[in-house]
Design an enzyme around this catalytic site. Sequence first.
Site, PDB file in Angstrom:
ATOM      1  N   CYS A 145       0.823  -1.210   0.000  1.00  0.00           N
ATOM      2  CA  CYS A 145       0.000   0.000   0.000  1.00  0.00           C
ATOM      3  C   CYS A 145       0.862   1.266   0.000  1.00  0.00           C
ATOM      4  O   CYS A 145       1.571   1.517  -0.967  1.00  0.00           O
ATOM      5  CB  CYS A 145      -0.968  -0.056   1.179  1.00  0.00           C
ATOM      6  N   HIS A 173      -3.549  -5.775   1.452  1.00  0.00           N
ATOM      7  CA  HIS A 173      -3.110  -5.896   2.846  1.00  0.00           C
ATOM      8  C   HIS A 173      -3.764  -7.157   3.365  1.00  0.00           C
ATOM      9  O   HIS A 173      -3.481  -8.220   2.862  1.00  0.00           O
ATOM     10  CB  HIS A 173      -3.314  -4.610   3.655  1.00  0.00           C
TER      11      HIS A 173
END
Lengths: 477, 255
Positions: free
Chosen positions: B96, B198
């Site tokens: 991310c 994630h």
Amino acid sequence: MLLLLSRQAAAGRPTPPRQRLALLAGRAVGAASRRLGRGGGTAVPGLVAGRIAPHLVEALGRASEHGAVLVTGTNGKTTTAHLLTAIARAGGLQVIANPSGSNLERGVVGALVDAAGQLGGLPQPDGSVAILEVDEAAAAAVLPRVHPRAVVVLNLFRDQLDRYGEVDSIAQGWWHALEADGGGPTLVLNADDPSVAQLAEVARGDVVTFGVDDRGAALRAAEHAADARFCLCGGTFEYDARFIGHVGHWHCSSCARARPAPTVSARHIRLEESGARFELVTPRGSLELRLPLAGLYSVYNALAAAAGAVALDLRVEAVTRALTDAGPAFGRQERFTVGGREVRLLLAKNPAGLNEVIRTLAASGPELHLLWLLNDGIQDGRDVSWIYDADIEVLAGRVRELTVGGDRASDLALRLHLGGLDASSTRPGIRDALDEALEATSEGGQLDIVATYTAMLDVRSLLAARTGRDAYWEARA
Amino acid sequence: MTLERAIRAVVLYPHIMDVYADRGNLIALRARCRALGVALEVANVGLGDPLPTEADLVLIGGGQDAEQRRVAPDLFERRDTLHRWVEEGAGVLAICGGYQLFGQAYRTGAGDELPGIGVFDVTTVAPPLGWERCIGDVLADSLVEGVGEVVGFENHGGRTYLGPRARPFALVRFGHGNNGDDPSEGAVYREAIGTYLHGPVLPKNPALLDRLILAALRHRYGPDESLPEVPGDEWAVRAHASAAEVARSRGRPRT
Ligand SMILES: [Zn+2]
């Protein structure tokens, strides 16, 4: 000293026809959806009434003599609103409260619908106060519409990032809403949470703070889930003591910002298996208290409610009486007896809250029987990653029987396994998981249930059905 | 008796770049190394801390905007060492916000540019006003050999576009991936992997976890290293299957 301001403008004013119609429609829909058993019917009446008369929220402030108190923050809203309601009632006030489990705007309107008379009139304002829990993400929008007399801000932790967005933007939203609100409500702030305590800088009215003044209650090691790191000046927050995540005795490394000395505080805290003893210190004197709710987080909720009572200028006796006799709020440390087993229901919906539940469980003994439920509905957060942020490892070696359930039982079972807890059974269905867990608990034993929000609603309704307890739309603060 | 093998992991900004439970990846790495009989040495590196002289594996997670801004210049200072490790074949997992900073640059809505360290030839731009964040369950097929199907959750505002020298980490079946326009997800360069998954990604994707451990072992001991035959964690296999099912049932279908 704070004064009790009366809002006389409200007294005796007739309810406008459109609002009357909206309230009546809301009542009818609420009754119908309760009969159908759909979602308890707490949100729908607000939705319907809000469509017909969109300015009902604004009417709320006028509908109560002592104005409205908003309770917001990530964790503890329901319990704090429940405790403050009990205090206000012990102090002789009529309370308009939003029903548990429905704390968005619809719930706020639902509270009005609920309090409306048979003929759809707004509630009589004399001697009344509105106590409303409001989502941390909705608070900034609700504030300028309700013009509350006081706002209680509990804490700010990461929660449902897929739904609420970044923690920083929520804090900024509060800041701007308070700065823009000319009304200047009394702010009731957690001195120990830097994201909350700093709101005093934009206060236009009085500020009442609360905090823990007992370093013996501090964490020995920092928890992983800490959500305030940098001060507005760019410095880093440093701590003399941490109590929950980033909540503690803080100061900035590079400017003068620091934890303010709290107006209301707890000293000499003793955490027990099913409650907490502490000395409650208020501007009107201090007293010994035995709170029948476990965990340091419950102490914070009690402090917030006591500080709210100071903002409302309620008597200390009302505070003591209400806090000593307080039952749990809906699904929060509620107890049931099922087939000779004691069942305790613990809501845990984000890392900070789960860490507190884990601490409470760890203090409950070495031979735990656990049912652990993880759902990923919209109200739980679609993203279940957060279970990796909680310190599951604390419970390793303390659990005798573990049953895992809920829509994301497999994700949870893996997380618990990596934390040193292997489930003896993994069942997505909550009814099956509950049966399995009760079976694994011997008669006379205790089963602790840890559940996310919608899983809590489901398991609670099963428990309620088996014990004849109220369904949730009937459970009132 | 054979000597136990060991790998050295560096976790960058563990207390700042950790917004989506990124430490779950380290938890899974520890458990798997234990099962494989590989000793794991972990160095946490915060703002201003010195980097260790060697690393076989580098982990960096995601952060909020304010945190990314803090980290960017500190990371930029260390780019030479990080590039050397990557060129030597060390494993990298950048997630991310960490992935964005391992790219060329992040262009903010205001038009200024946050420099990345350029391990991946990708550029991230802030979405125009009114665009939604890319949020949801992801199911993708990795183009990295042996990794196969990957599952996770994404939550990012920035749109990332691959440059001519970049290869995607995966192609999405469900989810937005890099930008929601093309099916690419993440990026790969040598043994470095950048991704928006994630979740955290390693516990539920045991093949990816093994791939990174193998890269780390080869970086340390040479290209002939292999992993011992230790079956994957059953709990992980079940969690992967369940997350894949969730993505299939409610994920955004590939455009
Ligand atoms: Zn400062």
